[in-house]
Structure formats: C-alpha cells, structure tokens
Design an enzyme around this catalytic site. Structure first.
Site, PDB file in Angstrom:
ATOM      1  N   TYR A  42     -10.720  -4.264  40.420  1.00 14.23           N
ATOM      2  CA  TYR A  42     -10.397  -5.487  41.159  1.00 14.23           C
ATOM      3  C   TYR A  42      -9.922  -5.182  42.580  1.00 14.23           C
ATOM      4  CZ  TYR A  42     -10.117  -7.541  36.419  1.00 14.23           C
ATOM      5  OH  TYR A  42     -10.356  -7.943  35.135  1.00 14.23           O
ATOM      6  N   SER A 130     -11.462  -2.253  26.124  1.00 13.60           N
ATOM      7  CA  SER A 130     -11.984  -3.540  26.571  1.00 13.60           C
ATOM      8  C   SER A 130     -13.503  -3.550  26.448  1.00 13.60           C
ATOM      9  CB  SER A 130     -11.567  -3.806  28.026  1.00 13.60           C
ATOM     10  OG  SER A 130     -11.979  -5.088  28.454  1.00 13.60           O
ATOM     11  N   PRO A 180     -10.704 -17.264  29.050  1.00 10.71           N
ATOM     12  CA  PRO A 180     -10.317 -18.059  27.879  1.00 10.71           C
ATOM     13  C   PRO A 180     -10.685 -19.539  27.979  1.00 10.71           C
ATOM     14  CG  PRO A 180      -8.394 -17.614  29.227  1.00 10.71           C
ATOM     15  CD  PRO A 180      -9.514 -16.807  29.804  1.00 10.71           C
ATOM     16  N   LYS A 222      -7.197 -16.617  34.482  1.00 13.13           N
ATOM     17  CA  LYS A 222      -7.075 -16.334  35.911  1.00 13.13           C
ATOM     18  C   LYS A 222      -7.121 -17.657  36.659  1.00 13.13           C
ATOM     19  CE  LYS A 222      -9.287 -15.915  40.062  1.00 13.13           C
ATOM     20  NZ  LYS A 222     -10.302 -16.769  40.726  1.00 13.13           N
TER      21      LYS A 222
END
Length: 268
Positions: A42, A130, A180, A222
């Site tokens: 990121y 992940s 999500p 986010k």
C-alpha cells in the site's frame, strides 16, 4: 489489556501515502478503532504511523497489522523487509504480519521459516496469512512452528467463505474479512436493503453486523470519507435477529470483487 485485537478494524488499502492516510488513520482511531490494517504494497506504512502519532491514544492500545509484498517472500527478503516495515510503523514489534498473497516469490520452505524466525526474534508478535486456498492454508499451518493468528480473505454476504470460516473455527484463528461490503455492491441487494430498513441502517452496516455475528470473523472496512468511517463503526450496535442472519446466509453467490488470473483460487 494492551495490543488487544479488535474485531472491527480499519483498512487502509488505496489510502494514498500522505495527508489522506494520516488524517484517515487519526480520525478512525479517534472514532474508536483500535485495529489498523496496512501492507507493504500500500506504500503507506509511514503515514499510518504518522496518523497514530496525531492522536492521544497510546500505541500499546492499538493493534497494527501489515503484510509482506509478493516480491519479498524469500527468506532473506521477508526477514529484512519485515524489519523495515517495523521501523516505518514506529513500533517495537509488529502486532501481526501477513503473507499478502501466496504467489510470485512465495515458497513455503523459505517464507514460513522466515515468519517463525521473525516471531522468535521479536520483530513480529503474530503470524498471519492472506488469500490462501484451503489446501495452502492447511500446508502452512502444518509447516509453521507458531500458530497462525489470522487468515485474511475477501468475505461479505455475496462471498461468504464458509469453508475458510470453518477452518478458522477448527484451528482457532481469526478470519479477517477484507472488502466486507463488496465495494458497496451490497447496496443493490434487496434482502439487505429490507433488513437495513428494519434497523434504520444501511446495507453496508448490515453486512458488517452480519460478519460480526459470526464466530472468529473480523471485518476491516476501508473508508476515506469520515462519515463512512463513523457509520461503519456504528454497525457494532446493530443486533440482527436469527431470522435476519438466516436470510443473509442464503445470499452467498460466490461473487468475488478481487480476482485476477494469477490468484491462488485460479491456479488450483
């Protein structure tokens, strides 16, 4: 309790390095978030640290997670760049370090021993994985000396990840849910709109409440907009009925937001 894992975290994907990320992290912490998620990829770890410093909250009250990039997964690269991430984040040790994707330079024989050694050396407190397929997750759990604390994958009402949620319960780790709210595709789902209306809430909030109703699941939405950050936090107060949860359980479409040819599930 210090460095406690808070189930509702703050994701920083696509928060640009600089003021947007600094102010976003600071506002999230001031709103109540204590779990902040970032990644080497990121390019904002230093800004996450600056955002933390802008608040009056002690770092010991925060849980900060980051991820190894796909090009830094050899033993030497993983151990070296984890130390760089620790320094950029301004912490004595990283609360949780993930392998971001088991692709490119990922090699179980090199990457996993690096994670174990980083814990042994105090650079990292907890190991995360992940975007692993179930078989890859099983292999990693078997190979690692230390427990897996979390497995982070895309998870929302349209992609419910039942098999991986069962793995989390079986192995006593967290399933951390990114995307999500499916980049707000949930806003177009009639069932979620109806349930949201019953709670004077939004479909996004209902999606977060549904994830929070599941054992061993921790969503990390986010948001850059301050209002969305606060609305996501308020989802913790929504108490879905068993009937509402069952209706959402029936929505699974296997619909991915994050998908590309090299993704692990496309290589099985």
């Amino acid at each position: 309790m210090t460095n406690a894992f808070d189930r509702l975290g703050y994701g920083t994907y696509k928060l640009a390095d600089g003021e947007e990320c600094v102010s976003g992290v600071a506002h999230a912490i001031e709103t109540g978030y204590r779990h902040v998620d970032t990644a080497q990829g990121y390019d904002n770890e230093a800004s996450v640290s600056a955002g933390i410093d802008r608040t009056d909250v002690d770092r010991e009250e925060l849980f900060v997670a980051t991820k190894l990039s796909t090009d830094t997964l050899s033993y030497d690269d993983a151990t070296a760049t984890a130390r760089v991430s620790r320094d950029r984040l301004g912490v004595d040790s990283i609360d949780l370090l993930y392998v971001h994707w088991p692709i490119d330079t990922y090699d179980p024989e090199e990457t996993l021993p690096a994670l174990d050694d980083l814990v042994d050396e105090g650079v990292v407190d907890r190991i995360g994985l992940s975007n692993f397929r179930p078989d890859q997750l099983d292999e990693a759990i078997d190979r690692l000396d230390h427990d897996v604390f979390a497995h982070q994958v895309e998870c929302h009402p349209l992609l419910q990840q039942e098999e991986l949620r069962e793995r989390a319960a079986e192995h006593d780790h967290w399933l951390v849910a990114y995307s999500p709210i499916a980049r707000n595709r949930v806003a177009d789902v009639d069932v979620l709109r109806e349930i949201a209306a019953n709670h004077d809430a939004s479909p996004a909030q209902v999606s977060l409440a549904w994830l929070l109703s599941k054992d061993r699941v921790a969503p990390i939405p986010k948001a850059a907009d301050f209002g969305h950050v606060e609305a996501n936090w308020a989802a913790r107060e929504i108490d879905l009925t068993d009937g509402e949860i069952a209706r959402i359980d029936a929505l699974d479409r296997g619909e991915r937001i994050v998908d590309f040819e090299e993704a692990p599930w496309n290589q099985a």
